[in-house]
Write an enzyme that holds these catalytic residues in place. Structure first.
Site, short mmCIF file in Angstrom:
data_model
loop_
_atom_site.label_atom_id
_atom_site.label_comp_id
_atom_site.label_asym_id
_atom_site.label_seq_id
_atom_site.Cartn_x
_atom_site.Cartn_y
_atom_site.Cartn_z
CE1 TYR A 1 -3.17 2.95 0.42
CE2 TYR A 1 -2.76 2.93 2.79
CZ TYR A 1 -3.35 3.49 1.68
OH TYR A 1 -4.13 4.62 1.82
CG ASP B 1 -3.87 2.21 -3.41
OD1 ASP B 1 -3.39 2.84 -4.38
OD2 ASP B 1 -4.65 2.72 -2.59
CG HIS C 1 -9.38 1.48 -3.96
ND1 HIS C 1 -8.19 1.71 -4.64
CD2 HIS C 1 -9.45 2.45 -3.02
CE1 HIS C 1 -7.59 2.77 -4.14
NE2 HIS C 1 -8.34 3.24 -3.14
#
Length: 476
Positions: free
Chosen positions: A143, A183, A282
């Site tokens: 992330y 991400d 998302h």
């Protein structure tokens, strides 16, 4: 076929669905989640121990409810080793993956700890068969930090990217295959963004320049699995601003990736954006690869199954809050009671046996209560008889009028007659529809200030059905 999913879940505790059912519905063998937003003390057993899966977490050590990643593996795809962080600075187990030459020599210990302290990476080591040999495969769930062009967090974000690149280089130099997914907090090309503000400077941002060099077309060692298969597919977004209902018009960005080291390109069968899966701002992204994964017969020490709080070796906090009733019979001597009198019994209970109900405000205006208050007012002003009588008559008249109002209409109507509501919202200029009141959350001189804007979902500037540009500050 080996299926792997990445999904920024935006808070694992916010999921309304049973995790096992959710994971099974994704049709994946390994599920990598980002932004779990929990620390270890917040992790409960039903989240940590999902039937049929092993899980591996990295928690933020800076603050609660922030960042965090987790990797869930089906039991038939169990990893051989696992570690958290890009540089293993917080690993206390012996079965970590190792190989830190480049990343450790390029950063100070303090710098590496700062990169690992936010809980942004989990790595798992798997193996698969290839021509009668066993190949090691490292899955890096990340992330990446979020930062704008002039954001003070940009240096931290770029350092995270650099450390990720160096660690991948260490694995590749050992002959390992690598999958980096998660991400990445950057949309790579113009095609990956709904509507950039500045098209000319878009490809020049530091984050995009880093991703250029990380991928094969820029001289790197990795392939963007989605763009490798669908190089010209438009509006393939993975993230939307849910506060502005941007998903309604598919007004988003593609910032979630599954990146494969070049050796895995031939094994790639498909990569899909699962935009029909809701539950976050998302959506999941899934890649399918023709790999024959070999499961480990022993789980790594990082597995949540071995956490003391889930292994039966540590008492849970809930055991300290069970309901108890304590009966006490004090002696006569203690209470100073005379000899021969019967002792009083006192019971202490942690459980409340009766509930005191709060009286309704309407009862205050009943005739009995009004008379009682009237008498009190009259008594307190006994020195001035005439004034007392006038006050009493005024109070009686006012109470009678209000009581009649309540009895003749609903309680809500009565309050509306006393309290005026807020003024109606203005109409937007584009659609002549009632606007929505919003609050500025970004730090600055206007933080927490409210404003009116079009209530429609955000969309492309050319979309007449999308939100218009109406904006006006709300009166303070």
């Amino acid at each position: 076929m080996f299926n792997i999913v990445t999904w920024n879940i935006n808070g694992i505790r916010s999921s309304q669905q049973n995790l096992k059912d959710l994971f099974d519905s994704l049709g994946a063998d390994i599920i990598c989640l980002q932004e779990t937003k929990i620390t270890r003390d917040m992790l409960d057993e039903s989240t940590a121990l999902v039937d049929g899966y092993s899980s591996f977490y990295s928690f933020s050590r800076k603050r609660s409810g922030y960042s965090g990643v987790a990797t869930y593996c089906k039991n038939s795809y169990s990893p051989f080793q696992a570690e958290e962080g890009l540089a293993g600075t917080f690993n206390v187990h012996d079965d970590k993956i190792d190989f830190y030459d480049n990343v450790h020599s390029s950063f100070t210990d303090e710098g590496l700890r700062a990169l690992d302290a936010e809980g942004r990476c989990v790595m798992t080591l798997h193996k698969f068969k290839k021509e009668e040999t066993s190949i090691s495969l490292v899955v890096i769930n990340v992330y990446c930090p979020n930062a704008g062009e002039n954001d003070e967090r940009l240096p931290y974000k770029l350092e995270f990217y650099r450390a990720l690149n160096l660690r991948c280089h260490d694995f590749l130099s050992q002959g390992y295959y690598v999958i980096v997914l998660g991400d990445m907090n950057v949309s790579h090309r113009l095609i990956d963004h709904c509507e950039p503000e500045d098209v000319s400077s878009f490809p020049k941002s530091p984050s995009r320049l880093w991703l250029d060099g990380f991928l094969h077309e820029g001289g790197g060692k990795f392939v963007d699995s989605f763009r490798h298969l669908y190089p010209t597919k438009e509006k393939a977004f993975t993230c939307w601003n849910t506060k502005l209902s941007a998903r309604v018009n598919n007004y988003g960005t593609r910032i979630d990736y599954i990146l494969l080291s070049n050796q895995l390109t031939d094994a790639l069968q498909d990569c899909i954006i699962m935009s029909d899966v809701y539950g976050s701002d998302h959506c999941p992204v899934k890649s399918s690869l023709a790999l024959d994964i070999i499961p480990s017969t022993k789980l790594p020490a990082l597995c949540t199954k071995f956490f003391k709080e889930f292994s039966g070796k540590q008492l849970k906090m809930s055991t300290f809050f069970c309901k108890r009733t304590l009966a006490v019979e004090p002696s006569n001597e203690i209470h100073g009671e005379p000899e021969g009198s019967e002792p009083k019994k006192m019971r202490l209970s942690m459980k409340t046996t009766t509930k005191q109900q709060q009286s309704s405000l309407l009862k205050f205006f009943s005739s009995g209560t009004a008379n009682s208050v009237k008498e009190s007012v009259s008594s307190s002003n006994s020195l001035d008889t005439k004034k007392s009588e006038d006050d009493s008559k005024y109070f009686e008249s006012t109470t009678s009028t209000f009581t009649t109002s309540i009895s003749s209409s609903s309680a809500s109507a009565a309050w509306k007659s006393v309290l005026k509501g807020p003024p109606p919202p203005p109409l937007c200029s584009g659609h002549q529809e009632a606007c929505t009141l919003r609050t500025v959350k970004k730090k600055g001189p206007n933080m927490n200030r409210q404003f009116w804007t079009c209530s429609r979902a955000t969309g492309h500037s050319s979309d007449l059905n999308a939100q218009c540009n109406f904006f006006v500050w709300a009166k303070r």
